[in-house]
Scaffold this motif. Structure first.
Motif, mmCIF file in Angstrom:
data_model
loop_
_atom_site.group_PDB
_atom_site.id
_atom_site.type_symbol
_atom_site.label_atom_id
_atom_site.label_comp_id
_atom_site.label_asym_id
_atom_site.label_seq_id
_atom_site.Cartn_x
_atom_site.Cartn_y
_atom_site.Cartn_z
ATOM 1 N N GLU A 44 51.795 24.302 -26.039
ATOM 2 C CA GLU A 44 51.210 23.035 -25.603
ATOM 3 C C GLU A 44 50.136 22.550 -26.571
ATOM 4 O O GLU A 44 48.950 22.520 -26.259
ATOM 5 N N GLU A 45 50.583 22.154 -27.737
ATOM 6 C CA GLU A 45 49.688 21.623 -28.756
ATOM 7 C C GLU A 45 50.391 20.481 -29.480
ATOM 8 O O GLU A 45 51.583 20.270 -29.318
ATOM 9 N N TYR A 84 57.624 16.667 -22.763
ATOM 10 C CA TYR A 84 57.456 18.121 -22.800
ATOM 11 C C TYR A 84 58.633 18.767 -22.083
ATOM 12 O O TYR A 84 59.316 18.132 -21.274
ATOM 13 N N GLY A 112 55.408 24.009 -19.476
ATOM 14 C CA GLY A 112 53.968 23.844 -19.286
ATOM 15 C C GLY A 112 53.655 22.793 -18.243
ATOM 16 O O GLY A 112 54.522 22.355 -17.484
ATOM 17 N N ASP A 113 52.414 22.362 -18.253
ATOM 18 C CA ASP A 113 51.960 21.425 -17.226
ATOM 19 C C ASP A 113 51.244 20.198 -17.786
ATOM 20 O O ASP A 113 50.597 19.473 -17.051
ATOM 21 N N GLU A 126 49.052 20.375 -20.502
ATOM 22 C CA GLU A 126 47.765 20.751 -21.091
ATOM 23 C C GLU A 126 47.536 20.089 -22.446
ATOM 24 O O GLU A 126 46.425 19.659 -22.757
ATOM 25 N N TRP A 127 48.588 19.996 -23.269
ATOM 26 C CA TRP A 127 48.424 19.392 -24.595
ATOM 27 C C TRP A 127 47.932 17.960 -24.501
ATOM 28 O O TRP A 127 47.125 17.520 -25.303
ATOM 29 N N ARG A 141 46.130 16.613 -21.943
ATOM 30 C CA ARG A 141 44.731 16.618 -21.483
ATOM 31 C C ARG A 141 43.798 16.963 -22.640
ATOM 32 O O ARG A 141 42.748 16.339 -22.812
ATOM 33 N N THR A 142 44.195 17.938 -23.437
ATOM 34 C CA THR A 142 43.390 18.339 -24.594
ATOM 35 C C THR A 142 43.286 17.197 -25.597
ATOM 36 O O THR A 142 42.213 16.918 -26.153
ATOM 37 N N GLU A 175 40.958 14.518 -24.284
ATOM 38 C CA GLU A 175 39.569 14.968 -24.414
ATOM 39 C C GLU A 175 39.077 14.819 -25.855
ATOM 40 O O GLU A 175 37.945 14.385 -26.085
#
Length: 143
Positions: free
Chosen positions: A62-63, A91, A94-95, A97-98, A100-101, A104
């Motif tokens: 997740e990046e 995607y 995963g959920d 996360e990438w 959200r990151t 941010e």
């Protein structure tokens, strides 16, 4: 460049389909859209634009994709302050996360995220996901 640039990287075509739908939403709202693969433009091309739309699928753990997208986004962070940014991508695991990151990171660089924390789609975008993408395009066009 047109009114709004939709820059994306896509490995399987899912994120590209999302980009095209976002572009269609922008156009339907009366603005023009440049829907372009990230590898065909420079981050500097976006420097004078007030609104950016950026897309990348989840990669690895997740990046962001590290060959094109990561360096592109890193350069954008240097002049993101005050910009309005919509993020999207697909995607398979995963959920989210990438995303959200990524949101941010852009917020920490001073950007305002449009449409929540980013629009994500699991796998190939179906009719509902395409509708969400077009809606995001219309929202971006209204900025």
């Amino acid at each position: 460049m047109s009114d709004i640039c939709v820059a994306y990287w896509s490995g399987t075509g899912n994120t590209e389909a999302m980009a095209q739908a976002i572009g269609a939403g922008i156009t339907a709202a009366g603005k023009s859209a440049d829907v372009v693969p990230m590898e065909t433009i420079s981050p500097a091309d976006l420097k004078d634009q007030a609104v950016w739309v950026l897309g990348c699928p989840a990669m690895g753990a997740e990046e962001l994709e590290d060959g094109t997208v990561e360096p592109f986004v890193s350069e954008l962070e240097g002049f993101a302050s005050g910009k309005k940014v919509a993020l999207f991508g697909s995607y398979d695991w995963g959920d989210g996360e990438w995303m959200r990151t990524w949101a941010e990171r852009m917020e920490q660089a001073g950007a305002q995220i449009v449409g929540g924390e980013g629009l994500i789609c699991h796998g190939t975008p179906g009719a509902d996901a395409i509708d969400e993408c077009e809606s995001l395009g219309r929202e971006v066009a209204g900025l």
